[in-house]
Design a protein around this motif. Structure first.
Motif, PDB file in Angstrom:
ATOM      1  N   TRP A 171      -6.379   1.524  -1.869  1.00 28.63           N
ATOM      2  CA  TRP A 171      -7.310   2.537  -1.354  1.00 28.63           C
ATOM      3  C   TRP A 171      -6.537   3.409  -0.186  1.00 28.63           C
ATOM      4  N   ARG A 172      -7.199   4.056  -0.209  1.00 30.15           N
ATOM      5  CA  ARG A 172      -6.169   4.924   0.511  1.00 30.15           C
ATOM      6  C   ARG A 172      -5.807   5.333   2.584  1.00 30.15           C
ATOM      7  N   PRO A 173      -5.415   4.866   2.899  1.00 34.60           N
ATOM      8  CA  PRO A 173      -5.237   4.685   4.268  1.00 34.60           C
ATOM      9  C   PRO A 173      -5.079   5.806   4.953  1.00 34.60           C
ATOM     10  N   PRO A 174      -6.074   5.592   6.114  1.00 36.77           N
ATOM     11  CA  PRO A 174      -6.402   7.096   6.667  1.00 36.77           C
ATOM     12  C   PRO A 174      -5.726   7.846   7.644  1.00 36.77           C
ATOM     13  N   GLY A 175      -5.654   9.366   7.079  1.00 43.22           N
ATOM     14  CA  GLY A 175      -5.099  10.485   7.460  1.00 43.22           C
ATOM     15  C   GLY A 175      -3.753  10.533   6.524  1.00 43.22           C
ATOM     16  N   ASN A 176      -4.319   9.864   5.262  1.00 46.86           N
ATOM     17  CA  ASN A 176      -2.801   9.232   4.478  1.00 46.86           C
ATOM     18  C   ASN A 176      -1.725   9.430   5.377  1.00 46.86           C
ATOM     19  N   ARG A 177      -1.972   7.805   6.539  1.00 46.74           N
ATOM     20  CA  ARG A 177      -0.301   7.415   6.697  1.00 46.74           C
ATOM     21  C   ARG A 177       0.580   6.005   5.855  1.00 46.74           C
ATOM     22  N   THR A 178       1.355   6.134   6.078  1.00 48.50           N
ATOM     23  CA  THR A 178       2.254   4.483   5.612  1.00 48.50           C
ATOM     24  C   THR A 178       1.261   3.775   5.568  1.00 48.50           C
ATOM     25  N   PRO A 179       1.053   3.197   4.477  1.00 49.98           N
ATOM     26  CA  PRO A 179       0.433   1.677   4.646  1.00 49.98           C
ATOM     27  C   PRO A 179       1.220   0.912   5.516  1.00 49.98           C
ATOM     28  N   THR A 180       0.960   0.113   6.215  1.00 51.96           N
ATOM     29  CA  THR A 180       1.370  -0.802   6.590  1.00 51.96           C
ATOM     30  C   THR A 180       2.479  -2.676   5.756  1.00 51.96           C
TER      31      THR A 180
END
Length: 271
Positions: A171-180
């Motif tokens: 799934w795409r992280p919001p704003g293309n942020r780095t996944p935690t």
């Protein structure tokens, strides 16, 4: 020594504007150094019987649909492991991911980005997470980096009918942020099961995050790229190699020469 002349009104206004003072809060000047307990000025007593407004009653809150809280990370990881372990096929694994609510990224993404290509391919490419275009289309690597990946694998005689492409995070992280790290650990059992079901001869990790996650290394991509690793699925050991992510090559095209060396090593292993 002659004292400096007093500033003119125009000079004072220019100074205030440069200092950011562009409006007056009251009609009368306020002496901030005066005693705060002095009697109110004329402007404050002009209305002997000030009218007090009664705030309108707030409308009653309308109860919305109940949102179930996300499970704790440890419970979500255990749930993901149990679900992934039970998947006998890629179709079932995809259905399990569609119904899995243990990762908060699912609620912010448009759709699941499971995979693309040939599930019987001898080579599997794995990136980190979908971007905006991938989130819209539901397929991995369809944006600018996807077009570059297509050209890269075409250079060694492959295309999406002879390769399998996926991401660690579906799934795409919001704003293309780095996944935690927690999001990565929750999704990890699913991509591990996906690799096991595809059972390729060569596994290619694209970029540093997928390389460190899947190949259990803490070294950076500059040290891991071009090196062969052993990826153990539990039933078979697969040859794995790391290379640059296409998005990184778009930002740093000078490394395309190294990526070409990695692609040649992949082609040699397949032949």
């Amino acid at each position: 020594m002659t004292p400096d002349p007093a500033p003119t009104v125009q000079q004072l206004l220019a100074f205030y504007l440069e200092a950011g003072v562009d409006c007056a809060l009251t009609e009368m000047p306020v002496n901030r150094l005066s005693d705060p307990d002095v009697a109110p000025g004329p402007s404050e007593t002009a209305l002997p019987n000030p009218v007090r407004t009664i705030p309108a009653a707030m409308p009653a809150a309308i109860p919305g649909p109940r949102v179930e809280p996300a499970p704790a990370p440890e419970a979500a990881i255990l749930s993901a492991r149990e679900a992934a372990r039970t998947a006998p096929s890629l179709e079932v694994l995809r259905a399990l991911l569609e119904n899995f609510d243990g990762c908060a990224l699912k609620s912010t993404a448009t759709r699941l980005v499971f995979a693309d290509g040939n599930p019987k391919a001898r080579v599997m490419f794995v990136g980190e997470a979908p971007g905006r275009e991938e989130d819209i289309e539901g397929l991995p690597f369809v944006g600018r980096s996807g077009k570059l990946l297509d050209r890269m694998i075409a250079a060694i005689g492959l295309d999406r009918t002879s390769a399998y492409i996926a991401n660690v995070i579906p799934w795409r992280p919001p704003g293309n942020r780095t996944p935690t790290p927690q999001e990565t650990q929750i999704c990890l059992p699913f991509i591990q099961r996906q690799i096991e079901l595809v059972n390729p001869d060569v596994l290619v990790t694209l970029g540093n995050p997928s390389t460190q996650t899947l190949l259990s290394t803490r070294e950076g991509i500059m040290k891991t790229r071009g090196r062969w690793f052993e990826y153990d699925t539990g039933t078979r050991v697969i040859r794995a190699i790391a290379t640059f992510h296409p998005a990184y090559l778009l930002r740093s095209p000078s490394y395309k020469r190294m990526a070409w060396q990695d692609l040649r090593a992949i082609a040699k292993a397949l032949n």
